[in-house]
Design a protein around this motif. Structure first.
Motif, PDB file in Angstrom:
ATOM      1  N   GLY A 158       0.798  -1.215   0.000  1.00 55.83           N
ATOM      2  CA  GLY A 158       0.000   0.000   0.000  1.00 55.83           C
ATOM      3  C   GLY A 158       0.827   1.259   0.000  1.00 55.83           C
ATOM      4  O   GLY A 158       0.371   2.309   0.474  1.00 55.83           O
ATOM      5  N   GLN A 159       2.079   1.161  -0.525  1.00 52.60           N
ATOM      6  CA  GLN A 159       2.957   2.335  -0.623  1.00 52.60           C
ATOM      7  C   GLN A 159       3.184   2.968   0.754  1.00 52.60           C
ATOM      8  O   GLN A 159       3.098   4.176   0.932  1.00 52.60           O
ATOM      9  CB  GLN A 159       2.353   3.356  -1.604  1.00 52.60           C
ATOM     10  N   ARG A 160       3.495   2.108   1.730  1.00 50.08           N
ATOM     11  CA  ARG A 160       3.730   2.590   3.098  1.00 50.08           C
ATOM     12  C   ARG A 160       5.158   2.291   3.547  1.00 50.08           C
ATOM     13  O   ARG A 160       5.805   1.366   3.073  1.00 50.08           O
ATOM     14  CB  ARG A 160       2.759   1.899   4.066  1.00 50.08           C
ATOM     15  N   PHE A 161       5.614   3.105   4.486  1.00 48.73           N
ATOM     16  CA  PHE A 161       6.811   2.817   5.269  1.00 48.73           C
ATOM     17  C   PHE A 161       6.378   2.697   6.726  1.00 48.73           C
ATOM     18  O   PHE A 161       5.553   3.479   7.199  1.00 48.73           O
ATOM     19  CB  PHE A 161       7.856   3.928   5.139  1.00 48.73           C
ATOM     20  N   VAL A 162       6.943   1.714   7.429  1.00 47.58           N
ATOM     21  CA  VAL A 162       6.656   1.519   8.849  1.00 47.58           C
ATOM     22  C   VAL A 162       7.980   1.551   9.592  1.00 47.58           C
ATOM     23  O   VAL A 162       8.983   0.986   9.126  1.00 47.58           O
ATOM     24  CB  VAL A 162       5.921   0.191   9.101  1.00 47.58           C
ATOM     25  N   PHE A 163       8.005   2.200  10.753  1.00 47.58           N
ATOM     26  CA  PHE A 163       9.248   2.331  11.503  1.00 47.58           C
ATOM     27  C   PHE A 163       8.964   2.510  12.988  1.00 47.58           C
ATOM     28  O   PHE A 163       7.829   2.779  13.400  1.00 47.58           O
ATOM     29  CB  PHE A 163      10.077   3.512  10.968  1.00 47.58           C
ATOM     30  N   SER A 164      10.006   2.338  13.796  1.00 53.06           N
ATOM     31  CA  SER A 164       9.890   2.432  15.252  1.00 53.06           C
ATOM     32  C   SER A 164      10.683   3.618  15.771  1.00 53.06           C
ATOM     33  O   SER A 164      11.706   4.008  15.191  1.00 53.06           O
ATOM     34  CB  SER A 164      10.391   1.145  15.914  1.00 53.06           C
ATOM     35  N   LEU A 165      10.230   4.161  16.894  1.00 54.22           N
ATOM     36  CA  LEU A 165      10.892   5.272  17.563  1.00 54.22           C
ATOM     37  C   LEU A 165      11.486   4.742  18.867  1.00 54.22           C
ATOM     38  O   LEU A 165      10.768   4.410  19.811  1.00 54.22           O
ATOM     39  CB  LEU A 165       9.915   6.412  17.837  1.00 54.22           C
ATOM     40  N   PHE A 166      12.811   4.653  18.907  1.00 55.25           N
ATOM     41  CA  PHE A 166      13.508   4.003  20.015  1.00 55.25           C
ATOM     42  C   PHE A 166      13.254   4.694  21.347  1.00 55.25           C
ATOM     43  O   PHE A 166      12.921   4.049  22.347  1.00 55.25           O
ATOM     44  CB  PHE A 166      15.011   3.967  19.714  1.00 55.25           C
ATOM     45  N   ALA A 174       3.677   5.431   7.674  1.00 53.75           N
ATOM     46  CA  ALA A 174       3.593   6.584   6.779  1.00 53.75           C
ATOM     47  C   ALA A 174       3.073   6.117   5.423  1.00 53.75           C
ATOM     48  O   ALA A 174       3.749   5.373   4.715  1.00 53.75           O
ATOM     49  CB  ALA A 174       4.952   7.259   6.637  1.00 53.75           C
ATOM     50  N   ASP A 175       1.873   6.558   5.068  1.00 56.93           N
ATOM     51  CA  ASP A 175       1.183   6.122   3.855  1.00 56.93           C
ATOM     52  C   ASP A 175       1.409   7.152   2.751  1.00 56.93           C
ATOM     53  O   ASP A 175       0.962   8.299   2.854  1.00 56.93           O
ATOM     54  CB  ASP A 175      -0.309   5.961   4.163  1.00 56.93           C
ATOM     55  N   PHE A 176       2.111   6.738   1.678  1.00 64.78           N
ATOM     56  CA  PHE A 176       2.394   7.623   0.548  1.00 64.78           C
ATOM     57  C   PHE A 176       1.544   7.270  -0.674  1.00 64.78           C
ATOM     58  O   PHE A 176       1.877   7.657  -1.788  1.00 64.78           O
ATOM     59  CB  PHE A 176       3.881   7.531   0.168  1.00 64.78           C
ATOM     60  N   SER A 177       0.447   6.558  -0.468  1.00 61.23           N
ATOM     61  CA  SER A 177      -0.352   6.107  -1.607  1.00 61.23           C
ATOM     62  C   SER A 177      -1.096   7.238  -2.307  1.00 61.23           C
ATOM     63  O   SER A 177      -1.566   7.067  -3.438  1.00 61.23           O
ATOM     64  CB  SER A 177      -1.345   5.031  -1.153  1.00 61.23           C
ATOM     65  N   HIS A 178      -1.216   8.405  -1.663  1.00 57.80           N
ATOM     66  CA  HIS A 178      -1.943   9.528  -2.260  1.00 57.80           C
ATOM     67  C   HIS A 178      -1.022  10.678  -2.664  1.00 57.80           C
ATOM     68  O   HIS A 178      -1.495  11.793  -2.907  1.00 57.80           O
ATOM     69  CB  HIS A 178      -3.004  10.034  -1.292  1.00 57.80           C
ATOM     70  N   GLY A 179       0.283  10.408  -2.719  1.00 61.68           N
ATOM     71  CA  GLY A 179       1.212  11.462  -3.096  1.00 61.68           C
ATOM     72  C   GLY A 179       2.357  11.570  -2.123  1.00 61.68           C
ATOM     73  O   GLY A 179       2.577  10.692  -1.267  1.00 61.68           O
ATOM     74  N   ASN A 180       3.098  12.669  -2.212  1.00 66.17           N
ATOM     75  CA  ASN A 180       4.308  12.832  -1.420  1.00 66.17           C
ATOM     76  C   ASN A 180       4.081  13.465  -0.052  1.00 66.17           C
ATOM     77  O   ASN A 180       5.042  13.731   0.669  1.00 66.17           O
ATOM     78  CB  ASN A 180       5.333  13.660  -2.198  1.00 66.17           C
ATOM     79  N   THR A 181       2.821  13.739   0.287  1.00 64.79           N
ATOM     80  CA  THR A 181       2.497  14.190   1.645  1.00 64.79           C
ATOM     81  C   THR A 181       1.894  12.997   2.379  1.00 64.79           C
ATOM     82  O   THR A 181       0.752  12.625   2.131  1.00 64.79           O
ATOM     83  CB  THR A 181       1.499  15.357   1.628  1.00 64.79           C
ATOM     84  N   PRO A 182       2.665  12.366   3.271  1.00 65.64           N
ATOM     85  CA  PRO A 182       2.209  11.095   3.838  1.00 65.64           C
ATOM     86  C   PRO A 182       1.117  11.278   4.887  1.00 65.64           C
ATOM     87  O   PRO A 182       1.042  12.307   5.570  1.00 65.64           O
ATOM     88  CB  PRO A 182       3.475  10.534   4.483  1.00 65.64           C
ATOM     89  N   GLN A 183       0.288  10.264   5.007  1.00 67.66           N
ATOM     90  CA  GLN A 183      -0.661  10.172   6.100  1.00 67.66           C
ATOM     91  C   GLN A 183      -0.009   9.318   7.194  1.00 67.66           C
ATOM     92  O   GLN A 183       0.323   8.151   6.968  1.00 67.66           O
ATOM     93  CB  GLN A 183      -1.967   9.534   5.631  1.00 67.66           C
ATOM     94  N   ILE A 184       0.178   9.918   8.364  1.00 57.95           N
ATOM     95  CA  ILE A 184       0.906   9.268   9.451  1.00 57.95           C
ATOM     96  C   ILE A 184      -0.077   8.671  10.460  1.00 57.95           C
ATOM     97  O   ILE A 184      -0.992   9.363  10.926  1.00 57.95           O
ATOM     98  CB  ILE A 184       1.837  10.255  10.178  1.00 57.95           C
ATOM     99  N   THR A 185       0.118   7.409  10.782  1.00 56.53           N
ATOM    100  CA  THR A 185      -0.628   6.752  11.853  1.00 56.53           C
ATOM    101  C   THR A 185       0.358   6.397  12.947  1.00 56.53           C
ATOM    102  O   THR A 185       1.374   5.735  12.683  1.00 56.53           O
ATOM    103  CB  THR A 185      -1.330   5.475  11.359  1.00 56.53           C
ATOM    104  N   ARG A 186       0.065   6.835  14.177  1.00 60.81           N
ATOM    105  CA  ARG A 186       0.997   6.661  15.293  1.00 60.81           C
ATOM    106  C   ARG A 186       0.436   5.663  16.306  1.00 60.81           C
ATOM    107  O   ARG A 186      -0.726   5.765  16.691  1.00 60.81           O
ATOM    108  CB  ARG A 186       1.271   8.002  15.983  1.00 60.81           C
TER     109      ARG A 186
END
Length: 389
Positions: A158-166, A174-186
């Motif tokens: 789904g054109q996403r990056f997933v990462f952890s905050l130590f 971070a969802d980039f499926s709608h362009g270069n402004t990502p939708q962030i889910t925390r």
């Protein structure tokens, strides 16, 4: 008018100056950590093709590949991001995008390159063609004014990056499926100090190891509404808080025969989980603290290397019986292992022996050695077609 004989000679001479055509599917990249260089290797003939220098601090470097398997993107510890052309054997472009980086990923469509940063804490995203920055995702601010370090960055469906905050104990998508402004889910309060992560081969489960406590944090990307769950409560340093000589790399997990094989932190064990219920089912005793647990592509074998002082050893485990079937001593400082796409070769780096070794994993015999300068990570271009690599 040019005479036919002269024209033929010119064409012949022109052809001699052109490099030989070749594909990129059997190419790979070896990190030479001490010198800021990489080697381009090919597995068909088991040879080194070129050395490329000037890539910066490669003390903890990794690489991903373009979808056509021509370009490698190398993430350096000093914040460098380098695009290497495997066919012309040169640096296409290099930028320094941060002060301290810890890996990266390429998007599902191959259009974006994301880099996870310790300094400044966050993720930066670049156009894969030009390396122009397209997005900046700052991590959570801490009480001292700094931002949380980011680890465990992977690509997801789904054109996403997933990462952890130590430092803040979070997982972000971070969802980039709608362009270069990502939708962030925390997702917050996932556990203390997630230090590394992986995504399963089907892209469903994101798993983060916790350095500050036992257990792992699991995010089901099919059902993010369920939040982050805790699994494998016995995974970690244990009640005795054993000394950890080198943290295992979770990307080195192996999944075979519906089992997940996990390098235990600080213990001489490989833990076994049911890959459907994510419950621990067994423990395999091994020679030292495991770093990578790498499955042969057919799933029948695991190859395991170890932290110091056992880092001259590799053990081979049968995934059905859980028995150690071979004890190998390739040499001092075995850092990384990589199978070719169909599993007929296993390449490993022997840092302190200044060499690469190519093994036949079926006969357990050494096929060839190649010189290398303090080699560490080995990455084959077949990774371009795999999720999370």
């Amino acid at each position: 008018m040019m005479r036919p004989a002269l024209l033929s000679l010119c064409l012949l001479l022109g052809a001699c100056t052109q490099p030989a055509l070749r594909g990129s599917g059997d190419l790979g990249l070896v990190i030479e950590r001490a010198n800021g260089s990489v080697q381009i290797i090919e597995s068909t003939g088991m040879t080194a093709l070129a050395r490329i220098e000037g890539l910066g601090d490669l003390s903890h470097a990794s690489a991903v590949f373009s979808r056509d398997q021509r370009y490698a993107y190398v993430f350096a510890r000093d914040g460098g991001l380098t695009k290497v052309d495997l066919l012309t054997q040169r640096i296409e472009r290099r930028i320094v995008q941060g002060g301290n980086s810890i890996g990266g990923a390429i998007s599902q469509d191959g259009r974006l390159i994301a880099v996870s940063n310790y300094v400044p804490g966050g993720v930066k995203v670049f156009d894969a063609s030009t390396l122009q920055q397209v997005a900046d995702i700052p991590a959570t601010a801490l009480a001292d004014g700094k931002r949380s370090r980011v680890v465990g960055l992977v690509d997801a469906p789904g054109q996403r990056f997933v990462f952890s905050l130590f430092d803040s104990g979070e997982i972000w998508s971070a969802d980039f499926s709608h362009g270069n402004t990502p939708q962030i889910t925390r997702f917050t309060k996932v556990g203390e100090q997630p230090y590394d992560a992986l995504i399963t081969a089907d892209g469903r489960y994101y798993m983060a190891g916790l350095f500050g406590e036992d257990g792992m944090a699991q995010l089901d990307l099919w059902h993010p509404e369920r939040g982050v769950q805790r699994v494998l409560k016995d995974y970690g340093r244990g009640q005795a808080k054993l000394p950890v000589y080198k943290m295992p790399h979770l990307e080195g997990w192996a999944v075979a025969d519906n089992q997940a094989f996990v390098p235990a932190v600080g213990r001489h064990q490989v833990l076994v989980m049911d890959a459907r219920s994510w419950q621990q089912t067994a423990v395999i005793a091994v020679a030292g603290q495991p770093i990578f647990v790498t499955a042969r592509p057919d799933g029948r074998q695991l190859w395991v290397n170890f932290a110091y002082p056992d880092n001259d050893r590799v053990q081979v485990i049968d995934t059905q019986t859980h028995q150690v079937v071979a004890n190998l001593k390739p040499g001092p400082g075995v850092l990384h292992m990589e199978f070719t796409g169909r599993g007929e070769q296993l390449w490993l780096s022997v840092r302190d022996g200044e060499q690469l070794q190519v093994w036949d994993p079926y006969r357990l015999t050494l096929l060839k050695t190649l010189p290398a300068q303090s080699p560490s990570g080995i990455f084959f271009s077949i990774r371009a077609q795999k999720m999370g690599y």
